[in-house]
Design a protein around this motif. Structure first.
Motif, PDB file in Angstrom:
ATOM      1  N   ARG A  33     105.982 -17.497  60.973  1.00  0.00           N
ATOM      2  CA  ARG A  33     106.194 -17.584  59.526  1.00  0.00           C
ATOM      3  C   ARG A  33     105.447 -16.506  58.742  1.00  0.00           C
ATOM      4  O   ARG A  33     106.040 -15.892  57.834  1.00  0.00           O
ATOM      5  CB  ARG A  33     105.801 -18.974  59.020  1.00  0.00           C
ATOM      6  N   PRO A  34     104.168 -16.201  59.030  1.00  0.00           N
ATOM      7  CA  PRO A  34     103.496 -15.133  58.259  1.00  0.00           C
ATOM      8  C   PRO A  34     104.211 -13.794  58.364  1.00  0.00           C
ATOM      9  O   PRO A  34     104.381 -13.094  57.360  1.00  0.00           O
ATOM     10  CB  PRO A  34     102.094 -15.081  58.895  1.00  0.00           C
TER      11      PRO A  34
ATOM     12  N   ARG B 155     107.368 -13.265  59.011  1.00  0.00           N
ATOM     13  CA  ARG B 155     108.648 -13.336  58.312  1.00  0.00           C
ATOM     14  C   ARG B 155     108.464 -13.245  56.810  1.00  0.00           C
ATOM     15  O   ARG B 155     109.278 -12.636  56.098  1.00  0.00           O
ATOM     16  CB  ARG B 155     109.387 -14.615  58.699  1.00  0.00           C
ATOM     17  N   ARG B 156     107.397 -13.839  56.309  1.00  0.00           N
ATOM     18  CA  ARG B 156     107.137 -13.761  54.858  1.00  0.00           C
ATOM     19  C   ARG B 156     106.810 -12.329  54.441  1.00  0.00           C
ATOM     20  O   ARG B 156     107.258 -11.862  53.384  1.00  0.00           O
ATOM     21  CB  ARG B 156     105.989 -14.707  54.500  1.00  0.00           C
TER      22      ARG B 156
ATOM     23  N   ASP C  54     110.055 -10.376  54.456  1.00  0.00           N
ATOM     24  CA  ASP C  54     110.876 -10.699  53.288  1.00  0.00           C
ATOM     25  C   ASP C  54     110.328 -10.049  52.026  1.00  0.00           C
ATOM     26  O   ASP C  54     111.088  -9.561  51.182  1.00  0.00           O
ATOM     27  CB  ASP C  54     110.955 -12.217  53.102  1.00  0.00           C
ATOM     28  N   ALA C  55     108.986 -10.027  51.884  1.00  0.00           N
ATOM     29  CA  ALA C  55     108.375  -9.410  50.706  1.00  0.00           C
ATOM     30  C   ALA C  55     108.643  -7.905  50.676  1.00  0.00           C
ATOM     31  O   ALA C  55     108.976  -7.340  49.626  1.00  0.00           O
ATOM     32  CB  ALA C  55     106.867  -9.683  50.706  1.00  0.00           C
TER      33      ALA C  55
ATOM     34  N   LYS D 177     116.371 -14.102  57.755  1.00  0.00           N
ATOM     35  CA  LYS D 177     115.797 -15.128  56.887  1.00  0.00           C
ATOM     36  C   LYS D 177     115.782 -16.476  57.585  1.00  0.00           C
ATOM     37  O   LYS D 177     116.723 -16.843  58.264  1.00  0.00           O
ATOM     38  CB  LYS D 177     116.641 -15.231  55.607  1.00  0.00           C
TER      39      LYS D 177
END
Length: 298
Positions: free
Chosen positions: A214-215, A217-218, A221-222, A244
């Protein structure tokens, strides 16, 4: 122009798993082509391969930091890439029943990085380990182990062996790699154990509600959002990043847990679809939902 548009649409519609396979195949074909040119031109193809393979010494790595990523998609031996990609595709399809495409991609990367760390530490610790590392084996074994941990009792049909549970395949792989530590290719097998550890870590934590990808992927995305704004997409509705993860509830309160009645209705709908169209007709979300419901009601 129409052909270009059609090709562009096809590329955009590719799955994350297909993109991983295509990247590996493209690099392999390019290196083989350059190998033919090298023979004709009288130069050494290893001068090119070495720019993509992971070195075992820190000094060389400092000059080629990109090899931490490039090595995990670089193959030169035909049987090496054939085995890796068949395994990646088969187990990647299974993993997508439980995980999203973005989780698959980042687990591939995590497994490769873990393999690189184990390889470098092994080279610093043992004189027999050294040289260059290339191939997706550490990434692939991470996906194999994670899939086995998420679906240990799922059965697959193996040639000559018949129906075998995933957990036994994972155990056999670990044993074979352990035996390989005493062979001539000990460095590669040490890297494989990096992938094994990462696969175990992902599978164990995911089964307990923690997603270690998750980190990353975030952050991805940012960065994707910043790039879209920088290239003139700031006034448009932001498109989804390619890898996503599933959407979270956006309301002020947390989404309520599914009731037993909801589970039963959803399960009946999925089973009805399987009955009429077969299991392969289920979408990735429906497959994940089927596994989640089966875990809750077992």
């Amino acid at each position: 122009m129409a052909a270009f548009t059609n090709l562009r649409y096809r590329l955009k519609s590719l799955s994350a798993l297909s993109i991983l396979v295509i990247v590996n195949v493209a690099i392999f074909l390019l290196l083989r082509l350059l190998g033919i040119i090298a023979i004709i031109g009288g130069w050494d193809i290893n001068t090119v391969v070495d720019q993509l393979a992971l070195p075992s010494d820190m000094q060389s790595l400092a000059y080629r930091p990109w090899t931490l990523l490039s090595y995990m998609a670089t193959h030169y031996a035909p049987f090496h890439i054939l085995f890796n990609l068949i395994t990646l595709y088969c187990f990647g399809k299974l993993l997508l029943w439980r995980c999203s495409p973005s989780q698959l991609v980042w687990l591939y990367i995590y497994g490769g990085i873990a393999g690189a760390i184990f390889y470098i530490v092994g080279a610093l610790s043992f004189a027999t380990v050294g040289g260059w590392l290339l191939g997706a084996s550490a990434s692939v074994i991470a996906i194999v182990i994670a899939t086995a941990m998420l679906m240990p009792d799922f059965r697959v049909n193996l040639l000559l062996l018949g129906s075998v549970k995933l957990k036994w395949i994972a155990i056999a792989a670990v044993i074979l790699f352990a035996l390989g530590l005493v062979g001539d290719n000990a460095g590669a097998h040490i890297a494989h154990f990096g992938g094994i550890v990462m696969g175990c870590l992902f599978g164990f934590l995911y089964n307990h509600g923690v997603d270690i990808t998750r980190p990353a992927r975030r952050i991805y995305d940012a960065i994707a959002r910043l790039l879209r704004r920088a290239f003139g997409h700031g006034n448009n509705a932001p498109r989804k990043a390619r890898f996503k993860f599933r959407k979270k509830a956006t309301s002020g309160s947390a989404a309520p847990a599914a009731s037993a009645d909801d589970d039963r209705r959803n399960l009946d709908a999925i089973l009805d679809k399987i009955k009429h169209s077969g299991y392969t007709a289920l979408s990735p979300d429906e497959r994940r939902q089927l596994f989640d419901i089966s875990r809750r009601i077992k």
